[in-house]
Each structure stands twice: as structure tokens, then as C-alpha cells.
Scaffold this motif. Sequence first.
Motif, PDB file in Angstrom:
ATOM      1  N   ALA A  13      84.826  29.046  36.738  1.00 27.47           N
ATOM      2  CA  ALA A  13      84.860  28.990  35.169  1.00 27.47           C
ATOM      3  C   ALA A  13      84.718  27.731  34.770  1.00 27.47           C
ATOM      4  CB  ALA A  13      86.061  29.775  34.786  1.00 27.47           C
ATOM      5  N   ARG A  14      85.528  26.623  35.373  1.00 22.83           N
ATOM      6  CA  ARG A  14      85.611  25.330  34.833  1.00 22.83           C
ATOM      7  C   ARG A  14      84.177  24.724  34.832  1.00 22.83           C
ATOM      8  NH1 ARG A  14      89.992  23.187  38.766  1.00 22.83           N
ATOM      9  NH2 ARG A  14      90.390  25.268  39.424  1.00 22.83           N
ATOM     10  N   ARG A  15      83.518  24.834  36.089  1.00 25.15           N
ATOM     11  CA  ARG A  15      82.155  24.475  36.169  1.00 25.15           C
ATOM     12  C   ARG A  15      81.284  24.824  35.182  1.00 25.15           C
ATOM     13  NH1 ARG A  15      83.570  24.966  41.555  1.00 25.15           N
ATOM     14  NH2 ARG A  15      82.243  26.910  41.650  1.00 25.15           N
ATOM     15  N   ARG A  62      80.485  41.724  22.335  1.00 27.33           N
ATOM     16  CA  ARG A  62      79.686  41.097  21.563  1.00 27.33           C
ATOM     17  C   ARG A  62      80.513  40.126  20.673  1.00 27.33           C
ATOM     18  NH1 ARG A  62      75.591  43.915  18.733  1.00 27.33           N
ATOM     19  NH2 ARG A  62      75.857  45.524  20.299  1.00 27.33           N
ATOM     20  N   PHE A  63      81.611  40.249  20.273  1.00 23.77           N
ATOM     21  CA  PHE A  63      82.332  39.676  19.620  1.00 23.77           C
ATOM     22  C   PHE A  63      83.258  38.509  20.093  1.00 23.77           C
ATOM     23  CE2 PHE A  63      82.659  44.067  18.354  1.00 23.77           C
ATOM     24  CZ  PHE A  63      81.912  44.060  17.018  1.00 23.77           C
ATOM     25  N   GLU A  64      82.858  38.375  21.266  1.00 22.81           N
ATOM     26  CA  GLU A  64      83.642  37.289  22.237  1.00 22.81           C
ATOM     27  C   GLU A  64      82.487  36.099  22.594  1.00 22.81           C
ATOM     28  OE1 GLU A  64      86.880  40.255  24.173  1.00 22.81           O
ATOM     29  OE2 GLU A  64      84.923  40.162  25.150  1.00 22.81           O
ATOM     30  N   SER A  65      82.989  34.732  22.563  1.00 17.32           N
ATOM     31  CA  SER A  65      82.285  33.741  22.872  1.00 17.32           C
ATOM     32  C   SER A  65      81.743  33.471  24.210  1.00 17.32           C
ATOM     33  CB  SER A  65      82.674  32.518  22.199  1.00 17.32           C
ATOM     34  OG  SER A  65      84.192  32.392  22.723  1.00 17.32           O
ATOM     35  N   LEU A  66      82.577  34.205  25.223  1.00 21.18           N
ATOM     36  CA  LEU A  66      81.797  34.321  26.666  1.00 21.18           C
ATOM     37  C   LEU A  66      81.207  35.726  26.964  1.00 21.18           C
ATOM     38  CD1 LEU A  66      84.816  32.331  28.319  1.00 21.18           C
ATOM     39  CD2 LEU A  66      82.590  31.327  27.674  1.00 21.18           C
ATOM     40  N   THR A  67      80.201  35.879  27.255  1.00 23.97           N
ATOM     41  CA  THR A  67      79.620  37.023  27.662  1.00 23.97           C
ATOM     42  C   THR A  67      80.297  37.693  28.801  1.00 23.97           C
ATOM     43  OG1 THR A  67      77.781  36.293  29.311  1.00 23.97           O
ATOM     44  CG2 THR A  67      77.397  36.240  26.809  1.00 23.97           C
ATOM     45  N   ALA A  68      80.222  38.934  29.102  1.00 25.17           N
ATOM     46  CA  ALA A  68      80.736  39.390  30.027  1.00 25.17           C
ATOM     47  C   ALA A  68      80.095  39.163  31.399  1.00 25.17           C
ATOM     48  CB  ALA A  68      80.447  41.227  30.198  1.00 25.17           C
ATOM     49  N   GLN A  69      78.693  38.867  31.567  1.00 27.67           N
ATOM     50  CA  GLN A  69      77.956  38.551  32.432  1.00 27.67           C
ATOM     51  C   GLN A  69      78.689  37.145  33.010  1.00 27.67           C
ATOM     52  OE1 GLN A  69      75.668  40.756  34.083  1.00 27.67           O
ATOM     53  NE2 GLN A  69      76.209  39.094  35.563  1.00 27.67           N
ATOM     54  N   GLU A 107      83.696  32.944  42.771  1.00 26.31           N
ATOM     55  CA  GLU A 107      85.170  32.742  43.393  1.00 26.31           C
ATOM     56  C   GLU A 107      85.215  33.633  44.594  1.00 26.31           C
ATOM     57  OE1 GLU A 107      89.105  31.172  43.278  1.00 26.31           O
ATOM     58  OE2 GLU A 107      86.982  30.519  42.199  1.00 26.31           O
ATOM     59  N   PHE A 108      84.893  34.959  44.436  1.00 24.78           N
ATOM     60  CA  PHE A 108      84.959  35.660  45.570  1.00 24.78           C
ATOM     61  C   PHE A 108      83.628  36.177  46.564  1.00 24.78           C
ATOM     62  CE2 PHE A 108      88.736  36.728  42.536  1.00 24.78           C
ATOM     63  CZ  PHE A 108      89.702  36.588  43.617  1.00 24.78           C
ATOM     64  N   ALA A 109      82.894  35.064  46.493  1.00 24.52           N
ATOM     65  CA  ALA A 109      81.686  35.372  47.121  1.00 24.52           C
ATOM     66  C   ALA A 109      81.943  35.492  48.550  1.00 24.52           C
ATOM     67  CB  ALA A 109      80.705  34.099  46.871  1.00 24.52           C
ATOM     68  N   ALA A 110      83.116  34.800  49.287  1.00 21.56           N
ATOM     69  CA  ALA A 110      83.414  34.736  50.698  1.00 21.56           C
ATOM     70  C   ALA A 110      84.105  35.956  51.046  1.00 21.56           C
ATOM     71  CB  ALA A 110      84.031  33.544  51.232  1.00 21.56           C
ATOM     72  N   VAL A 111      84.648  36.899  49.886  1.00 21.95           N
ATOM     73  CA  VAL A 111      85.431  38.081  50.366  1.00 21.95           C
ATOM     74  C   VAL A 111      84.613  39.194  50.372  1.00 21.95           C
ATOM     75  CG1 VAL A 111      87.376  39.326  49.582  1.00 21.95           C
ATOM     76  CG2 VAL A 111      87.376  37.056  49.273  1.00 21.95           C
ATOM     77  N   GLY A 112      84.082  39.816  51.375  1.00 19.92           N
ATOM     78  CA  GLY A 112      83.397  40.783  51.519  1.00 19.92           C
ATOM     79  C   GLY A 112      83.540  42.244  51.057  1.00 19.92           C
ATOM     80  N   ASN A 113      84.683  42.311  50.400  1.00 16.00           N
ATOM     81  CA  ASN A 113      85.081  43.796  50.052  1.00 16.00           C
ATOM     82  C   ASN A 113      85.295  43.755  48.468  1.00 16.00           C
ATOM     83  OD1 ASN A 113      87.458  42.410  50.163  1.00 16.00           O
ATOM     84  ND2 ASN A 113      88.797  44.191  50.493  1.00 16.00           N
ATOM     85  N   VAL A 114      84.890  42.786  47.821  1.00 17.07           N
ATOM     86  CA  VAL A 114      85.049  42.552  46.044  1.00 17.07           C
ATOM     87  C   VAL A 114      83.603  42.849  45.581  1.00 17.07           C
ATOM     88  CG1 VAL A 114      85.932  41.169  44.312  1.00 17.07           C
ATOM     89  CG2 VAL A 114      87.183  41.265  46.243  1.00 17.07           C
ATOM     90  N   THR A 115      83.581  43.602  44.746  1.00 15.52           N
ATOM     91  CA  THR A 115      82.389  43.829  44.012  1.00 15.52           C
ATOM     92  C   THR A 115      82.662  43.671  42.600  1.00 15.52           C
ATOM     93  OG1 THR A 115      81.157  45.156  45.660  1.00 15.52           O
ATOM     94  CG2 THR A 115      80.354  45.174  43.136  1.00 15.52           C
ATOM     95  N   VAL A 116      82.063  42.540  41.643  1.00 16.25           N
ATOM     96  CA  VAL A 116      82.424  42.267  40.187  1.00 16.25           C
ATOM     97  C   VAL A 116      81.238  42.903  39.662  1.00 16.25           C
ATOM     98  CG1 VAL A 116      82.825  40.593  38.615  1.00 16.25           C
ATOM     99  CG2 VAL A 116      83.418  40.150  41.060  1.00 16.25           C
ATOM    100  N   ILE A 117      81.338  43.707  38.390  1.00 20.93           N
ATOM    101  CA  ILE A 117      80.424  44.239  37.730  1.00 20.93           C
ATOM    102  C   ILE A 117      80.653  43.816  36.199  1.00 20.93           C
ATOM    103  CG2 ILE A 117      79.696  46.525  37.051  1.00 20.93           C
ATOM    104  CD1 ILE A 117      80.822  47.975  39.258  1.00 20.93           C
ATOM    105  N   ALA A 118      79.847  43.446  35.339  1.00 27.82           N
ATOM    106  CA  ALA A 118      79.969  43.010  34.246  1.00 27.82           C
ATOM    107  C   ALA A 118      79.714  44.406  33.175  1.00 27.82           C
ATOM    108  CB  ALA A 118      78.647  41.962  33.664  1.00 27.82           C
ATOM    109  N   VAL A 119      80.674  44.713  32.495  1.00 28.82           N
ATOM    110  CA  VAL A 119      80.427  45.854  31.455  1.00 28.82           C
ATOM    111  C   VAL A 119      80.552  45.612  30.016  1.00 28.82           C
ATOM    112  CG1 VAL A 119      81.492  47.974  30.983  1.00 28.82           C
ATOM    113  CG2 VAL A 119      81.822  47.197  33.319  1.00 28.82           C
ATOM    114  N   ARG A 120      79.396  45.902  29.265  1.00 34.33           N
ATOM    115  CA  ARG A 120      79.510  45.818  27.944  1.00 34.33           C
ATOM    116  C   ARG A 120      80.442  46.712  27.229  1.00 34.33           C
ATOM    117  NH1 ARG A 120      75.212  43.635  25.099  1.00 34.33           N
ATOM    118  NH2 ARG A 120      76.288  44.187  23.152  1.00 34.33           N
ATOM    119  N   ASN A 121      81.449  46.348  26.544  1.00 26.76           N
ATOM    120  CA  ASN A 121      82.299  47.225  25.840  1.00 26.76           C
ATOM    121  C   ASN A 121      82.663  46.945  24.408  1.00 26.76           C
ATOM    122  OD1 ASN A 121      84.240  48.976  25.160  1.00 26.76           O
ATOM    123  ND2 ASN A 121      85.624  48.667  26.837  1.00 26.76           N
ATOM    124  N   ASP A 122      81.926  47.444  23.479  1.00 25.54           N
ATOM    125  CA  ASP A 122      82.368  47.020  21.827  1.00 25.54           C
ATOM    126  C   ASP A 122      83.030  48.075  21.396  1.00 25.54           C
ATOM    127  OD1 ASP A 122      80.723  44.594  22.145  1.00 25.54           O
ATOM    128  OD2 ASP A 122      78.866  45.883  21.807  1.00 25.54           O
TER     129      ASP A 122
END
Length: 368
Positions: free
Chosen positions: A154-156, A40-47, A56-71
Motif C-alpha cells: 500500500a505504501r508503494r 465509488r465514493f472512496e478515493s482508493l478503488t476496491a481493486q 502482501e499475502f502472495a507467499a501464503v498459499g491459502n489466502v484469496t483476495v477478492i475486490a467487491v464493488r459495494n455502493d
Amino acid sequence: MFENALVIGKFYPPHAGHRHLIETAAAGARSVWVLVQGSRFESLTAQQRADWLAEEFAAVGNVTVIAVRNDCPEDFFSDEIWMAQLENMRLALKMRGVESIDVLFSSESYGERLAQAFTAVHISVDPRRSAYPVSGTMCRENLATAWPLLVPAARRGMAVRIIVVGAESTGTTTLSEALSAHYRRRFPQLHDVVEYGRQFTYEKLAARQASAPQTRVEDLVWTAADFGLIAERQTQLEQAAAEASPLVIADTDALATTLWERYYLGEGSYGSFAAVGQLPRRDIYLLTDHNGVDFEDDGWREGEHRRAEMTEWFKESLVEAGHSWILLTGSHERRMATATAVIDAMLAQQAAFTSPGWAGRTSLAATE
């Protein structure tokens, strides 16, 4: 080939080094689980960060990205804090059905200890940042310089987007060009996002005149498909500008295209509306007022009589869509002063990455 690989990090923000790390993991395991830890202390959210990496990795079938809240605080010398951090990671994986990790890919000094905690193999990836000399710390401390090293999504997502709109001959192009010239001194890579509809009109007229030389612009027949193409291309130009520079100044956009479609084809035409549903995030619209601005007929305009109506359409559409907007009135100098004041404030906010007091720094010099 490993079965389950783990990559963890803040990815604050995601950059080329992170991409290299995840690509290396994806080449060495059947399933890669990327935990994006944000507080919560960071200006960009985990999500937000997770969404950019997932794109970025949408076309890579074996990568799963998970947003984790960690305070949880960071303290590598505290066994209690270490256990709290491990449980945060373990539960994030467990809730995705992942009970065991075979390999941890990391560029950090804590990688070996973390791998042992998961009874996994540790593979260190470019710990000295020699392949990709970039770190999250470097990006946060000088975002403009590091901009090309961020992943495109991220740039977009992070670019400050200023959209200049208005009725015919109300100074939109004059203002957008002046703003671009002003900020290009700070961002040399800033792109001109011009009004594609005008370019399309030139091309449409030239194509028609090839077979009918006497054709004038007022003789052109417009279709819903024309406006759909214009709106789509306008957004493409804007997205390319966001990848090039932390600041985007666009002379119109797809939302404005829907109003011009309404102007030319009436209420029942919706060719450009699909593009509006795909609009990138906006920071602010600058709406140029028609009052006090002389109408200049350059031969491509319809006339002065509908400027007030169009200005009202813009106001209604911006309010209905919930966008932030400012009506710019007065002289060109007054409009520039208002515009630069709000843009400067937005750029300062963009560059002000916040972090908790316990956050560490990655010094590239220290890893060489």
C-alpha cells in the motif's frame, strides 16, 4: 482447523491490523476468502486495495483476495440494508465457487451477527486494537503519521512519486536535493533517491584502476548488462523510499537509464528496457531544461554538445510512454516554485480520502 474462513472489510487503506487479522485467519483455516469492499465514493478503488493485500499475502498459499464493488448504504438497524449487504457478499463468494463459510474472523462489533447469517463460527481478533493500535480512520486522518503502519504494498502504491530527469548539467541533482530538503521538514523519513548510475561508475572505475591505475572514466567500456543492473537498482532505491515516506523525490529513474544506454551504446542496446516494463506508478516527471543553465564539467561528464539532443529525447520518451511531465525553465527559484506548487497539490490530493455520508469511524479511544 476450519475449511473456509471469511474476512471482510474496506481495508481503506490496508494496515498492520488488517494483516494481523488475515494472518490469524490463515493460521486457522485451509482457505481464507478476503472480501475487499469498496464504493465509488472512496478515493482508493476496491481493486487497488485488493491488489495490495494480494501482494502482501502472495507467499501464503491459502489466502484469496477478492475486490467487491459495494455502493450499498450502511445501516445496521435496517433489515433490508443488512440483507442487501449479505447478498453482495454471498454472490461474491458464490462466483468463486464458495457455497458455505465455516468461520468468520473479524475485529468489528457486527462480527457475531454476520457470522450467524453465514451459519458460521465467529472468532473475534483484537477487537480493542491493543496488539496493533491502528485503524483505517486513523490512517485516513493522518496519513503521514500512520505511514509505517500501512502494509508495504500500500505504501508503494500510494506514495506520491516525483521523478527529476534531464540532460547532463541541467540542474537535476541541484533541484532534487533542494526539493528533498524542502519536504524533509514535513516528512523527516524522506529518503534521498540518488542517481545510482553515478555510484556504479565510481565503483566500475575503482575496480578497473585496481589493475590498471592509469584508467580514466572515458576509458571505461560499458555493456548492456551494466545498464540493466543500474536500472534495476534505481527502481529498488525508489521502492525503498516509497516504503519509508508518503513522498518520493528521485534524481532519475529506469526510464532515464534507457536514454543513457542509447547515448553510450546506440539504438540497438536494450539492457535496461526490462526494468522500464516494471516501473512503479509515476505521478509526474520534472524535466530540467538545458537552456539558460551553464555547463559545469565535473570530470565525469561527456560534454555540452549533446544536451539539446538529450533534452529532446526525454520529451519524446515521456510523451510516448504517456507520462505526466513538466519542462522546468528559468532560474532555480522559478523551477522550485513550479515544482513545489504541483507537489503540494498532489500531496493534498493524496491525503484527501473521500467517504460516503453513511461511513462510520473507528475510534481507538472508544475501544480501549
